[in-house]
Scaffold this motif. Structure first.
Motif, PDB file in Angstrom:
ATOM      1  N   GLY A 248       0.792  -1.224   0.000  1.00 12.40           N
ATOM      2  CA  GLY A 248       0.000   0.000   0.000  1.00 12.40           C
ATOM      3  C   GLY A 248       0.824   1.274   0.000  1.00 12.40           C
ATOM      4  N   TRP A 249       2.120   1.155  -0.066  1.00 13.65           N
ATOM      5  CA  TRP A 249       2.989   2.349  -0.086  1.00 13.65           C
ATOM      6  C   TRP A 249       2.660   3.192  -1.319  1.00 13.65           C
ATOM      7  N   SER A 250       2.664   4.529  -1.178  1.00 16.71           N
ATOM      8  CA  SER A 250       2.366   5.428  -2.312  1.00 16.71           C
ATOM      9  C   SER A 250       3.242   6.663  -2.193  1.00 16.71           C
ATOM     10  N   LYS A 251       3.642   7.168  -3.333  1.00 13.73           N
ATOM     11  CA  LYS A 251       4.495   8.363  -3.392  1.00 13.73           C
ATOM     12  C   LYS A 251       4.523   8.885  -4.825  1.00 13.73           C
ATOM     13  N   VAL A 252       4.624  10.236  -4.938  1.00 14.64           N
ATOM     14  CA  VAL A 252       4.782  10.841  -6.271  1.00 14.64           C
ATOM     15  C   VAL A 252       6.244  10.669  -6.671  1.00 14.64           C
TER      16      VAL A 252
END
Length: 529
Positions: free
Chosen positions: A10-14
């Motif tokens: 579930g990790w998220s980053k731009v």
């Protein structure tokens, strides 16, 4: 650069796709160096710019797509992925010590069996679980995961998304509208300020043009007056120079004549002296010589009485100076035209005061005309009314300023014009002199004019005035009279000591032998070019 999301944890980053793979390698989400096939990647571009979800294809029901409107996309994205991470880690903690299988998470369409486990109240399989709830208190997007562990093999975690409520959409739309309204108000305020500033700039620029135009016109008028005044004084100086030459010419002639007389007398006397000396010498040489008076001696001339004429030509000098003064006054009268161009700017609306008028005077209703009525009228005996002199004062009080008015005298055979001190005596027989508070010029016996000083000064006018202008400069102590038609100066009282308010003074004089019937008329002052 885009929003990268790991399907395992579930990790998220731009970041870039390389950044996503770096994370997966560090966290063990996928085998190191293993690339997820393009077929298993799904890009959601319908509601956010380049949003990448790593994992098997995600099936998004149509009702869920409808809630991702532009106004609520950011909030939905944050809630969705935050909830996803929280639920994912929470579920992982429930698996005791059994290591979690490193397989991609799969977002499935909600099945009927899973729906019954998560929400047993749901029985209608044909109704979409993404329908917006009716309760108004639901304000945030919820993500729920349910883990289904079977004996045969561990099941892949399933994600269940509840759509955002209508309140969130309405709040976002309302916020967007409020922002637009605020921008409109700010823009309108800026436009008003800009318009006000432009108007002020325009007003000031117009005033600059007016000042420049006024200054230019004033400079032109001053230059014209300077030239005219300079010409008058140049003519006066020429008159003085001519008078000087004429006054000195007799003296020069007398000087030459005296010099010639001196030379003639000296020559004659020297001849007489020489003859007498010769006779003496002859006697000294011959004492016995009988001497007779020398030949050529003028015995009839009494040399004791012989003198040089040293008298002065005082008569001719006085004549020349008198002529010079007359010519100077004629030249200076030209300055009256300059004054009459300037002093109308100080015009005042003079009206007659009926409470000061003698009983025989008749005033017009507008207070602009006065004449002799020929008989005494019944009027109240006011303290300020003239009782013997047929005179009347104006209503205007003249103090600390310049004032000018004009009076039509027509063909009258007599009149008085001038000013009077407000507290001057008006009862009995009056002496209209400055010492008694009156500065007046008078016309009498049809052809005579005088300034009522002490003693009176006779005035010589070349023409009979039809309209007389009266100018008062209170601060300078000046009262001047002008012939308006010929633009010539009549007389001026100078160095006056007023010491009180001044009032215009008028007297039409009495009718006599069918003459002097015309009234004195206070006329409007016209500017002159």
């Amino acid at each position: 650069m885009s929003l990268q999301v790991c399907g395992c944890c579930g990790w998220s980053k731009v970041t870039s796709y390389h950044g996503l793979r770096t994370h997966q390698g560090k966290m063990g989400c996928t085998p190191k160096g293993m690339r997820i096939p393009e077929s298993e990647q799904f890009r959601v571009n319908s509601y956010s710019p380049k949003f990448t979800f790593i994992g098997p294809p995600i099936k998004i029901e149509e009702p869920f797509r409808d809630v991702f409107t532009p106004s609520v996309r950011p909030a939905v994205e944050r809630n969705m992925w935050t909830s996803l991470r929280e639920e994912s880690h929470k579920d992982i903690g429930l698996i005791n010590s059994t290591p979690f299988r490193k397989e991609p998470l799969t977002v499935l369409s909600l099945s009927q069996s899973l729906s019954s486990q998560v929400n047993p109240a749901v029985t209608n399989t044909n109704k979409s679980l993404f329908e917006t709830p009716q309760q108004s208190h639901q304000t945030a997007t919820k993500a729920r995961r349910a883990l289904d562990f079977s004996i045969a093999a561990p099941q892949v975690p399933q994600l269940v998304f509840d759509p955002p409520t209508t309140t969130v959409q309405e709040a976002a739309v309302r916020q967007n509208e409020e922002e637009k309204e605020a921008e409109k108000r700010i823009k309108a305020r800026k436009d008003r300020i800009r318009a006000d500033l432009l108007q002020k700039i325009q007003m000031r620029e117009q005033k600059v043009a007016e000042v420049r135009s006024s200054a230019k016109a004033c400079k032109g008028s001053l230059d014209a007056e300077w030239v005219e005044i300079n010409n008058v004084f140049s003519e006066v100086m020429r008159v003085v120079e001519d008078a000087r030459q004429k006054a000195l010419r007799p003296l020069e002639e007398r000087r030459d004549r005296v010099k010639r007389e001196e030379q003639d007398l000296l020559q004659k006397l020297q001849k007489e002296i020489n003859k007498l000396k010769w006779t003496i010498d002859e006697l000294d040489k011959n004492p016995d010589l009988q001497v007779s008076p020398p030949a050529g001696l003028d015995e009839s001339q009494d040399w004791k009485k012989v003198t040089v004429d040293s008298s002065f030509s005082l008569g001719s000098l006085k004549t020349e100076t008198s002529n010079m003064m007359e010519r100077i006054l004629q030249k200076l009268d030209k300055l009256s035209s300059v004054d009459l161009k300037r002093i109308p700017t100080f015009a005042v609306d003079v009206k007659l005061d009926p409470t000061t008028a003698h009983q025989c005077l008749v005033l017009s209703p507008d207070g602009k005309k006065v004449r002799d009525g020929g008989q005494t009228q019944r009027v109240p005996d006011a303290p300020g009314r003239f009782d013997m002199f047929g005179s009347v004062l104006g209503l205007n009080r003249l103090t600390f300023r310049k004032s000018y008015w004009e009076v039509e005298v027509g063909n009258k055979t007599g009149w008085d014009l001038g000013v009077a001190r407000r507290n001057a005596n008006r009862k009995g027989k009056l002496s209209l002199t400055p010492d008694n508070g009156y500065w007046v010029t008078v016309h009498y016996e049809d052809e005579k004019y005088a300034a009522l000083t002490a003693p009176a000064v006779s005035l010589s006018l070349t023409a009979k005035p039809q309209k007389v202008g009266v100018f008062v400069d209170y601060e300078e102590g000046l009262v001047s009279f002008y012939d308006v038609k010929t633009q010539t100066h009549i007389y001026s009282f100078t160095k006056c000591s007023f010491n009180d308010e001044l009032l215009p003074y008028f007297s039409p004089h009495l009718k006599a032998n069918g003459k002097n019937l015309d009234p004195l008329i206070i006329s409007d002052v016209m500017k002159r070019k």
